[in-house]
Each structure stands twice: as C-alpha cells, then as structure tokens.
Design a protein around this motif. Sequence first.
Motif, PDB file in Angstrom:
ATOM      1  N   PRO A   1       6.627  -5.443  -2.712  1.00 57.36           N
ATOM      2  CA  PRO A   1       5.815  -4.366  -3.303  1.00 57.36           C
ATOM      3  C   PRO A   1       4.341  -4.737  -3.254  1.00 57.36           C
ATOM      4  N   VAL A   2       3.487  -3.743  -3.104  1.00 57.87           N
ATOM      5  CA  VAL A   2       2.058  -4.029  -3.003  1.00 57.87           C
ATOM      6  C   VAL A   2       1.547  -4.729  -4.256  1.00 57.87           C
ATOM      7  N   GLU A   3       2.194  -4.490  -5.396  1.00 56.95           N
ATOM      8  CA  GLU A   3       1.760  -5.129  -6.641  1.00 56.95           C
ATOM      9  C   GLU A   3       1.938  -6.648  -6.614  1.00 56.95           C
ATOM     10  N   ALA A   4       2.794  -7.154  -5.715  1.00 62.23           N
ATOM     11  CA  ALA A   4       3.021  -8.597  -5.620  1.00 62.23           C
ATOM     12  C   ALA A   4       1.938  -9.310  -4.825  1.00 62.23           C
ATOM     13  N   ALA A   5       1.059  -8.549  -4.188  1.00 62.53           N
ATOM     14  CA  ALA A   5      -0.008  -9.140  -3.381  1.00 62.53           C
ATOM     15  C   ALA A   5      -1.336  -9.049  -4.117  1.00 62.53           C
ATOM     16  N   GLU A   6      -2.098 -10.127  -4.073  1.00 63.97           N
ATOM     17  CA  GLU A   6      -3.421 -10.148  -4.712  1.00 63.97           C
ATOM     18  C   GLU A   6      -4.488  -9.835  -3.661  1.00 63.97           C
ATOM     19  N   PRO A   7      -5.180  -8.710  -3.764  1.00 65.25           N
ATOM     20  CA  PRO A   7      -6.278  -8.424  -2.830  1.00 65.25           C
ATOM     21  C   PRO A   7      -7.405  -9.423  -3.025  1.00 65.25           C
ATOM     22  N   LEU A   8      -7.975  -9.905  -1.939  1.00 60.86           N
ATOM     23  CA  LEU A   8      -9.002 -10.929  -2.038  1.00 60.86           C
ATOM     24  C   LEU A   8     -10.418 -10.364  -1.932  1.00 60.86           C
ATOM     25  N   GLY A   9     -10.537  -9.047  -1.703  1.00 56.30           N
ATOM     26  CA  GLY A   9     -11.823  -8.375  -1.863  1.00 56.30           C
ATOM     27  C   GLY A   9     -12.934  -8.823  -0.956  1.00 56.30           C
ATOM     28  N   ASN A  10     -12.626  -9.146   0.283  1.00 50.31           N
ATOM     29  CA  ASN A  10     -13.657  -9.665   1.179  1.00 50.31           C
ATOM     30  C   ASN A  10     -13.817  -8.787   2.419  1.00 50.31           C
ATOM     31  N   TRP A  11     -13.742  -7.479   2.244  1.00 45.67           N
ATOM     32  CA  TRP A  11     -13.787  -6.580   3.393  1.00 45.67           C
ATOM     33  C   TRP A  11     -15.238  -6.260   3.744  1.00 45.67           C
ATOM     34  N   ASP A  12     -15.817  -7.053   4.636  1.00 44.19           N
ATOM     35  CA  ASP A  12     -17.206  -6.892   5.065  1.00 44.19           C
ATOM     36  C   ASP A  12     -17.253  -7.227   6.547  1.00 44.19           C
ATOM     37  N   VAL A  13     -17.192  -6.193   7.396  1.00 39.23           N
ATOM     38  CA  VAL A  13     -16.979  -6.415   8.826  1.00 39.23           C
ATOM     39  C   VAL A  13     -17.912  -5.541   9.655  1.00 39.23           C
ATOM     40  N   LEU A  14     -17.970  -5.858  10.952  1.00 41.74           N
ATOM     41  CA  LEU A  14     -18.821  -5.119  11.877  1.00 41.74           C
ATOM     42  C   LEU A  14     -18.351  -3.684  12.065  1.00 41.74           C
ATOM     43  N   GLY A  15     -17.069  -3.508  12.317  1.00 43.48           N
ATOM     44  CA  GLY A  15     -16.545  -2.184  12.633  1.00 43.48           C
ATOM     45  C   GLY A  15     -15.174  -1.962  12.034  1.00 43.48           C
ATOM     46  N   LEU A  16     -14.613  -0.787  12.287  1.00 45.31           N
ATOM     47  CA  LEU A  16     -13.333  -0.383  11.695  1.00 45.31           C
ATOM     48  C   LEU A  16     -13.370  -0.534  10.174  1.00 45.31           C
ATOM     49  N   ARG A  17     -14.507  -0.212   9.590  1.00 41.91           N
ATOM     50  CA  ARG A  17     -14.697  -0.427   8.157  1.00 41.91           C
ATOM     51  C   ARG A  17     -13.770   0.442   7.311  1.00 41.91           C
ATOM     52  N   ALA A  18     -13.413   1.621   7.821  1.00 43.25           N
ATOM     53  CA  ALA A  18     -12.589   2.528   7.017  1.00 43.25           C
ATOM     54  C   ALA A  18     -11.113   2.172   7.039  1.00 43.25           C
ATOM     55  N   THR A  19     -10.737   1.091   7.719  1.00 45.71           N
ATOM     56  CA  THR A  19      -9.325   0.696   7.747  1.00 45.71           C
ATOM     57  C   THR A  19      -8.909  -0.066   6.498  1.00 45.71           C
ATOM     58  N   GLY A  20      -9.859  -0.523   5.684  1.00 48.20           N
ATOM     59  CA  GLY A  20      -9.510  -1.271   4.477  1.00 48.20           C
ATOM     60  C   GLY A  20      -8.642  -2.482   4.756  1.00 48.20           C
ATOM     61  N   SER A  21      -8.924  -3.187   5.844  1.00 44.15           N
ATOM     62  CA  SER A  21      -8.055  -4.287   6.286  1.00 44.15           C
ATOM     63  C   SER A  21      -8.370  -5.588   5.550  1.00 44.15           C
ATOM     64  N   ILE A  22      -8.121  -5.585   4.267  1.00 38.17           N
ATOM     65  CA  ILE A  22      -8.514  -6.707   3.418  1.00 38.17           C
ATOM     66  C   ILE A  22      -7.594  -7.914   3.593  1.00 38.17           C
ATOM     67  N   ASP A  23      -8.078  -9.072   3.158  1.00 40.87           N
ATOM     68  CA  ASP A  23      -7.228 -10.256   3.057  1.00 40.87           C
ATOM     69  C   ASP A  23      -6.452 -10.182   1.739  1.00 40.87           C
ATOM     70  N   TYR A  24      -5.333 -10.886   1.690  1.00 45.36           N
ATOM     71  CA  TYR A  24      -4.521 -10.865   0.472  1.00 45.36           C
ATOM     72  C   TYR A  24      -3.745 -12.163   0.339  1.00 45.36           C
ATOM     73  N   ALA A  25      -3.282 -12.427  -0.867  1.00 46.47           N
ATOM     74  CA  ALA A  25      -2.494 -13.633  -1.153  1.00 46.47           C
ATOM     75  C   ALA A  25      -1.223 -13.248  -1.895  1.00 46.47           C
ATOM     76  N   ILE A  26      -0.153 -14.010  -1.636  1.00 45.48           N
ATOM     77  CA  ILE A  26       1.110 -13.880  -2.358  1.00 45.48           C
ATOM     78  C   ILE A  26       1.480 -15.277  -2.850  1.00 45.48           C
ATOM     79  N   ASP A  27       1.822 -15.382  -4.130  1.00 45.89           N
ATOM     80  CA  ASP A  27       2.069 -16.693  -4.714  1.00 45.89           C
ATOM     81  C   ASP A  27       3.473 -16.763  -5.307  1.00 45.89           C
ATOM     82  N   ASP A  28       4.367 -17.430  -4.598  1.00 41.79           N
ATOM     83  CA  ASP A  28       5.701 -17.739  -5.105  1.00 41.79           C
ATOM     84  C   ASP A  28       6.440 -16.492  -5.589  1.00 41.79           C
TER      85      ASP A  28
END
Length: 388
Positions: free
Chosen positions: A172-199
Amino acid sequence: MSDKPRLHSAGPTHLDRARDLRPLIEREAAEAEALGRLTDPVVEALHEAGLFGIWLPAPLGGAELSPAELLAVFEELSYADASTGWVVMATTLENGTGGAYLGDEAVEHIFRGPRTPLFAGQGTRPGTAVREDGGFRLSGRWSFASAMPHAQYVHSLGVVEGTGEERIFITPVEAAEPLGNWDVLGLRATGSIDYAIDDVFVPESRTHLFSQDEPLRGGAIYRLGLLDQALICHSAWALGVGRRLLDELGRHVTARAGRPGQLAASEAFHTGFARAEAAHRAAHALVRQTWDDVEATLDAGGTLSTRQETMVRLALNHATSTLTEVAGFVYASGGTGALRDGLIQRLFRDAHAGAQHITSGPQVLRECGRELAGLAQGEEWAVFALEP
C-alpha cells in the motif's frame, strides 16, 4: 497452432479517447509542471476514459491492449504532454503486470473496486527482502517512482536475502515514506519522487518474480515479461515527444514566415528540418516494424528469439537517441522562442530527462551491436546484458 493464449486486441476505442483528451491535457500541462504532478482534472479524465486500465488483463475487466495498440495510445498521450504520457505508461505497466502475475488473494483485494488502482514505484535498483512465514519483510530506498502522488499501491524491486532471488513487491502507498526530493530538469509533472520502505511485511501473494513471463491471467502480451513490456512504454514515449517537437517547430517557423531574417527563408534550416523529419520517421518505422514482428511471434504461441530481444532494445535506443537529436535541432532553431519558458523549452527539457532512463543506456546499445555482429553466439538477454 500453439494452445497458448493469443494476443488480445481491444480496437481503436482507447486511442480515440486519448485523442479526445488532448485539449484538456494541453490546457493543464503548465499547471501540472508547477505542481510537480498531474492535475486532478486530468487524472479524473484519464480514469473516466478507462486509460488507466489499458494494460490490465481482460479477465480483471481491463482492456488488455496489444503492443501495437499500447504504442499508439502512449504515443498520442505523450504528444499531448510528455509527463502525462509518462505517468500513464508507468502506472499501467505496473498495474497490468500486477494483474497478470500476482497471486489470487492479492488480485482479489487490489482489483476489487470499481476504479482501476494506480501503481507507482521502481523496478531497477533493488531493496532487500527477508523471507518470513507467509511472505517477506521488505526494506530499502528507491528513486523515481513515477505517478506516486496519484498511486494507491507501490511496486518495488527487492532481492531476497540468502537466495539472491529478485522479486517485485506490491505494498500500500501508506507503507512508503516519500522523501520529498523532486527537483529535476524535465518531466516535472510526473511526480517521480524517491521513497523508502522500512521493514514492511509483504504477503507472498503480493509478490512475483521479476523474471516472470507466464501469466496467471490474461493473454500473450504478458509472456514478454516485465522488462520487455517496459520497452513498449519508452519507445512510444520517445516517438510521441519527437513528433510534437517537430510539429511545434513547424508552427513556430510558419507563424514568422515573411519577416526579414526569419528561418522560413533559410535553406540550411530547410535541409536540417528534412533530415530531422527523416530521422524521426525512420525511428518510428523501426519501432513499428520490430513490434509487428514480436506480435506475430506471440500470437503464434512462440517466444522471442535472441535477435528479436535485441531488436526491441535497439529500436528503443534508436528512438531515444533520435529524440535527443531532434530536440537539439528544434531548440537551436527555435531561437529565443525556445529559450524562454514555453512549450518548446519544456519539450526540450522533457526529452533530455526521459533519455536518461536506464532502458536506453549505452550498455544496451553496445550489447545490441555485439549480438548483431554475430559475436554473442549462444548468449541470451538477461535484462540489459547478454549472458551465456
């Protein structure tokens, strides 16, 4: 004739719906870029048009388009807006393969609602999974989870400790922690953020082998496996964005025709435009020819040969490199109109952002050349490399 499932075809309905959405997608594109995700009206319209269900197996109520049909839809959406095309191709690849490969218990839960669930995630750099009774405990950090702001589920690659087995894990998406580092040259509207899952515990039915190529549901397209299906996405995306770049440059130049010193009167520009157009059309033809050949093999119940595996990778690599060449020509020809904020500038940035994807990397091209030259006898493709 093989008794294996044949390709499913849904006809032109979804392509027509994608075309109908172009005005809305174009109107919302600038706001989406500012937001870092698609706008709510666009996401809702894509749902209503059934475009998030185009890869979902027919037994689950999906459209289960053929490769050629998927290519056409993704090309159309990417022409309208590069980020919209990218989001739709990413989430439909993941929910479609999930529907085909996940266990019955997972499918009955995930796909039981009236609306197609959206997946996001990353299937290359893996996390770590530890086997536990009934499933696995998954941990890791992943990059570029396209469509994460819209997703209900996350699709992550993990390696099982002790066995080295590579699996896809659906959480579930709730199990993933968004890392909030979406700052890129292009494809900005894709929201392709980094994320972490812990155990996080993942039941076995919510996992499948990364290499799985025999579907539990659906037809022949799923026998391509996850990686080869992803090549459909990126090939179509490159073709759609390249076509839009050339069309926008044509409109830009035509609107200024007749003014002194404009490109419309330049013989060098005429020659350059002809070469760019020819290159794009050649890339388009290679992609279509290659996937027509794949479709014939799948529909006959066959599996792809090493040469066919080479060609789908080469066609994508060629389409992507052609896109960056076209983008460079369009940007250089567009003058200050391309330099300033606007569609040509955004397309240029999006083209170069998309070209960074691992599926179009230089290693793949080198391996294609080795196989085509006859220097890889007895070797087969293992993701991005040929191995004995």
